[in-house]
Each structure stands twice: as C-alpha cells, then as structure tokens.
Design a protein around this motif. Structure first.
Motif, short mmCIF file in Angstrom:
data_model
loop_
_atom_site.label_atom_id
_atom_site.label_comp_id
_atom_site.label_asym_id
_atom_site.label_seq_id
_atom_site.Cartn_x
_atom_site.Cartn_y
_atom_site.Cartn_z
N MET A 365 0.81 -1.23 0.09
CA MET A 365 0.11 0.05 -0.05
C MET A 365 1.00 1.30 0.19
SD MET A 365 -2.89 -1.16 -0.28
CE MET A 365 -2.47 -2.77 -1.10
N VAL A 366 2.05 1.07 0.84
CA VAL A 366 2.86 2.41 0.57
C VAL A 366 3.24 2.59 -0.95
CG1 VAL A 366 5.12 3.10 1.29
CG2 VAL A 366 3.98 1.98 2.87
N MET A 367 3.63 1.74 -1.41
CA MET A 367 4.05 1.77 -2.94
C MET A 367 3.22 2.10 -3.97
SD MET A 367 7.18 1.84 -2.15
CE MET A 367 8.12 1.71 -3.91
N VAL A 368 1.89 1.94 -3.68
CA VAL A 368 0.66 2.61 -4.40
C VAL A 368 0.92 3.92 -4.78
CG1 VAL A 368 -1.88 2.59 -4.46
CG2 VAL A 368 -0.69 0.53 -4.15
N PHE A 369 1.62 4.77 -3.83
CA PHE A 369 2.00 5.94 -3.96
C PHE A 369 2.47 6.37 -5.24
CE2 PHE A 369 5.54 9.34 -3.55
CZ PHE A 369 4.71 10.43 -3.57
N GLY A 370 2.81 5.19 -6.05
CA GLY A 370 3.27 5.51 -7.46
C GLY A 370 2.26 5.85 -8.56
N GLY A 371 0.96 5.67 -7.94
CA GLY A 371 -0.14 6.04 -8.78
C GLY A 371 -0.55 7.60 -8.82
N GLY A 372 0.12 8.24 -7.78
CA GLY A 372 0.02 9.69 -7.61
C GLY A 372 1.44 10.35 -8.23
N MET A 373 2.23 9.74 -7.78
CA MET A 373 3.80 10.20 -8.00
C MET A 373 4.05 10.35 -9.60
SD MET A 373 6.65 11.80 -6.87
CE MET A 373 6.63 12.75 -8.26
N MET A 374 3.73 9.16 -10.38
CA MET A 374 4.31 9.07 -11.72
C MET A 374 3.26 9.79 -12.71
SD MET A 374 7.03 7.49 -11.06
CE MET A 374 7.43 7.38 -12.90
N PRO A 375 2.04 9.73 -12.51
CA PRO A 375 1.12 10.85 -13.45
C PRO A 375 1.35 12.17 -12.98
CG PRO A 375 0.00 9.01 -12.44
CD PRO A 375 1.23 8.80 -11.68
N PHE A 376 1.73 12.61 -11.87
CA PHE A 376 2.07 13.90 -11.69
C PHE A 376 3.33 14.29 -12.17
CE2 PHE A 376 3.36 17.44 -8.94
CZ PHE A 376 2.40 18.22 -8.80
N PHE A 377 4.50 13.21 -12.19
CA PHE A 377 5.64 13.61 -12.95
C PHE A 377 5.26 13.78 -14.27
CE2 PHE A 377 9.35 12.12 -14.76
CZ PHE A 377 10.40 12.93 -14.47
N GLN A 378 4.71 12.74 -15.01
CA GLN A 378 4.63 12.90 -16.30
C GLN A 378 3.65 14.31 -16.66
OE1 GLN A 378 2.25 9.57 -17.76
NE2 GLN A 378 2.15 10.20 -19.72
N ASP A 379 2.67 14.63 -15.96
CA ASP A 379 1.94 15.71 -16.26
C ASP A 379 2.78 16.98 -16.10
OD1 ASP A 379 -0.09 17.62 -16.86
OD2 ASP A 379 -0.75 17.68 -14.91
N LEU A 380 3.11 17.35 -14.77
CA LEU A 380 3.76 18.77 -14.37
C LEU A 380 5.15 18.63 -14.85
CD1 LEU A 380 3.67 21.16 -12.90
CD2 LEU A 380 4.64 20.02 -10.91
N VAL A 381 6.11 17.66 -14.77
CA VAL A 381 7.56 17.80 -15.35
C VAL A 381 7.72 17.83 -17.09
CG1 VAL A 381 9.80 16.74 -14.94
CG2 VAL A 381 8.22 17.13 -12.97
N LEU A 382 7.07 16.58 -17.25
CA LEU A 382 7.33 16.27 -18.65
C LEU A 382 6.61 17.14 -19.65
CD1 LEU A 382 7.61 12.23 -18.89
CD2 LEU A 382 9.47 13.89 -18.39
N VAL A 383 5.27 17.36 -19.38
CA VAL A 383 4.48 18.11 -20.31
C VAL A 383 4.45 19.51 -19.81
CG1 VAL A 383 2.01 18.43 -21.07
CG2 VAL A 383 3.00 16.13 -20.67
N GLN A 384 3.95 19.90 -18.60
CA GLN A 384 3.96 21.26 -18.26
C GLN A 384 5.42 22.07 -18.18
OE1 GLN A 384 0.95 22.50 -18.20
NE2 GLN A 384 0.06 20.58 -18.29
N GLN A 385 6.42 21.52 -17.57
CA GLN A 385 7.83 22.03 -17.42
C GLN A 385 8.75 21.82 -18.94
OE1 GLN A 385 8.24 24.32 -14.98
NE2 GLN A 385 6.04 23.83 -14.34
#
Length: 422
Positions: A365-385
């Motif tokens: 359950m701790v590592m399910v954090f990837g469901g928030g971290m990876m999409p947020f990274f994909q959106d904010l860092v890769l696309v937006q920034q």
C-alpha cells in the motif's frame, strides 16, 4: 464447524470483499475528472488530486497493515468507510468554498480510505482462494467489479460536466453526494455481516524477518509502484489531453468516455483472467500482457497526429462521430493489458509469504503512491515544464511496463524458501 457452514461464511466474506473492491475504484477515479476542473484555474492541478490521493498510501500503508493485525479485516474496513465518507464530504465542501486546498485535503483523506480498503481486500481474497492460481482468480474476479465502478465514474462525470469550465463543480456535486450515501450504506451493511478472519489472530505471531527479506516480494513492491502509475496515468493523461486540447464542443464528455472505455476494457480483461486463471499461470499472463502493453503504447506514440472518427455504442459508453487522435485507440486498448497486473503482481509477490502476508500488504500500500507520483511527474515535469507533448510523455509508461515485464520473467521467483513462514 461443518464444511458447509465454512463455505457459506467464506462466500459472504468474498462477496463483501468484492463490494469493497468496487468502492476503491469509485473513490480513486473521482480524482482525475475533478482535477481537470481545477486545472482550468491552476495549470498544475490536473493530476494534483491523484497525487494527494496516492500520497496517502505513502503515509498510511504501513499503519494500515498494522491495523489489519491489531483490529482484523472487518474493523479496518469499517473505519475506512467512515473516513471515505468524510473525504468525499470535504471534496464537496471545496466546490462550495471554491478553495483548491480544501479539495486537495479531501483527496488526501479519501486516499487514506482506499489505502485501508486495499490493505483489507487483496490479502483476504488471496487467502480465501488458498493462494496460487485460485487466489489470483478471486483477486481478478473482485477486480472485475473494481473495473465496472472505474468505468462508470469518468463517464458519469463527463456526462454531468459536458463542456469543461472552471465553474463545473456544481454539475458533479450529485456524484459526490451519491458516493457519501454509498459509503454510509456500506458501513451499515458490513457491520451486520459476520466475517471469518482467514488468518485468525495475528496479534501474537512472532515475525523473525521482514517481508522485504524475500527478494520476489521486494521486487514486486517496486513493480506495484510502477504498475499503479501506469494504470492511473494511461487513461488519466489521455483524459486531460483530449479535455484540454480536443478543440471541439463536449470534449470533456468524449475524453471521459475514452477513459471509460479503458476502464471497461480492464473489466473485460479481468473477466477473461477470472475464467482462465485456474489453468493459465499468473506468470504467463503477466509476461503476455506486459509485452502487448509495450507494443500498444509504442504504437500510440508513433501514430502521431493521425486522427480517426469514432462511433462506439457499448450501452454504458456512447461516442458519436467524434474525431480524435488514433493514438487514443491504442491507449484505451492498453486497458486489456493493465487489467490483470494488480492481481498478478500481488499474487506473485505474496506467494509463499505465509504469516508475513499482512505486513507485506501494508508495504504494498505504501508503494501504491506510484499512482500519484508517476502521473504527476508525467504531467507537471514532462508536459508542463519540459514542454514534451502528451504523446511523447508516454515513453515513461513504456519504461515502467518494461520493468514489469522483467519482474514477470525473472524477478517473481521465490529464492528465499529457507525462511520460516508458519
């Protein structure tokens, strides 16, 4: 206890866990469409709700596993349902006071709920099925209801919103209120049901090792981090892409339907897996779907600007004469592949853990954090920034799928059978 009574109690427990599985996806999939609404006012907010929802797993994963040991499956589920109703209430309040930080708090609280529910449902179904392929079969069957709920959520939200604006919150308020009512109803129903705890009393068990001492469990925990990132980002980024850049009236509704098709195909994949899991090994299924998933996402990326006109009528999902990128077809087809990965990874990673299963579930359950971290990274860092296109940002998903393929081929083998597990 007679075998008949035991089977009846197991059936009640299985049905209850199936219902909880459906509630998990309902809460989780509310984050993306609401994030799209807030994204009209804050360009960083598209995946922020998902980030908060899954950050809760990082905070709550291990405590949820400990709750399972201290209070058992039923009490942990009941506490989670109350927390879920509160979280949805806070999200409803955010639309009233028009404050994004109240919304993010609500998403975090809902994340605590689904983390606890996930901690309950996965090991219980696996154990009720006796582990192995049969345990995976039950997890996949529960996942089918999870996918049905996941399919309905973005479709209903898109239907209620229609054309996305920053003032669309009142349109989706009925959906949030429905969620609160369902949570409260589930609380009273589960309170009245007697659930036979499959592991008995865990409070007096001695743990000589950590679940991380098992290599296949450790590598599986990493695989879960990447998998949940894939599951959420694959339809979520497509939803955001078409909602923001579709360029036609009702783009949000079409985007919600496209995401809904992805979740519907996850339902179909889990149904298929439920049928075949008694005969086809979990490992063989995982190797197949991760390979095909890579091929589909690569095809989506290289399709580029090619468009197609979609006319789809699946009763619950309708798209009429919508001209969308052909890439969307390859992306939502990936739902067939991701459908079996959660149950497959959990099944392979906990195989042979015995008394360590509950603790391992908390770590998962701790590592399910990837469901928030990876999409947020994909959106904010890769696309937006960095200004990478939505399509090219999917290379991140290809890389994560490649790791899951590695795990299915080599990483899932239990090389620590010398550790005592009973």
């Amino acid at each position: 206890m007679s075998q008949t009574n035991k089977n009846q109690k197991n059936l009640v427990a299985i049905i209850t866990m199936f219902f909880i599985f459906a509630m998990i996806s309902f809460v989780t999939n509310m984050a993306a469409p609401f994030g799209n609404i807030w994204g009209m006012s804050y360009n960083w907010a598209g995946m922020a709700g998902n980030l908060m929802n899954f950050t809760a797993y990082l905070i709550m994963g291990i405590p949820a596993g400990n709750m399972l040991i201290k209070y058992g499956y039923k009490k942990t589920a009941l506490i989670a349902l109350i927390i879920g109703a509160i979280g949805l209430g806070v999200q409803l309040l955010s639309g009233v006071v028009n404050n994004i930080f109240v919304y993010l708090l609500g998403a975090l609280i809902c994340g605590f709920c689904v983390c606890m529910l996930n901690t309950v449902v996965n090991p219980m179904l696996n154990l009720l099925g006796g582990g192995g392929n049969t345990g995976n079969q039950l997890v996949q069957a529960g996942g089918t209801l999870n996918s049905l709920s996941a399919t309905a959520t973005p479709i209903l939200t898109g239907f209620l919103v229609g054309t996305l604006t920053k003032d669309s919150f009142p349109d989706v308020a009925p959906l949030i209120i429905t969620g609160i009512v369902v949570f409260l109803a589930a609380f009273f129903v589960i309170s009245a049901i007697q659930i036979n705890e499959p592991q008995g009393d865990l409070k007096n068990v001695t743990y000589e090792k950590s679940p991380l001492a098992f290599r296949h469990c450790l590598l599986g925990i990493i695989a879960i981090f990447f998998y949940v990132g894939i599951e959420i980002a694959t339809p979520g980024m497509m939803n955001q892409w078409i909602s923001r850049e579709g360029g036609f009236e009702g783009a949000a509704a079409v985007a919600g339907s496209l995401a809904g098709i992805y979740w519907f195909l996850m339902l179909c994949g889990r149904l298929i897996s439920t049928v075949i899991s008694g005969k086809v090994s979990t490992r063989a299924q995982m190797i197949t779907v991760s390979t095909v998933g890579i091929a589909l996402i690569v095809a989506a990326i290289f399709t580029g600007d090619v468009t197609t006109t979609l006319n789809i009528d699946l009763n619950i999902i309708k798209i009429e004469n919508a001209t969308v990128p052909l890439s969307c077809v390859f992306i939502f087809l990936c739902g067939l592949c991701t459908s079996v990965m959660w149950g497959g990874i959990f099944n392979l990673s906990t195989e042979g853990l015995g008394k360590y299963t509950a603790k391992a579930s908390g770590l998962f359950m701790v590592m399910v954090f990837g469901g928030g971290m990876m999409p947020f990274f994909q959106d904010l860092v890769l696309v937006q920034q960095l200004g990478i296109s939505y399509l090219n940002s999917y290379w991140l998903i290809v890389a994560m799928l490649a790791y899951i393929l590695y795990y299915a081929i080599w990483g899932c083998k239990n090389v620590n059978k010398d550790i005592k597990v009973d």
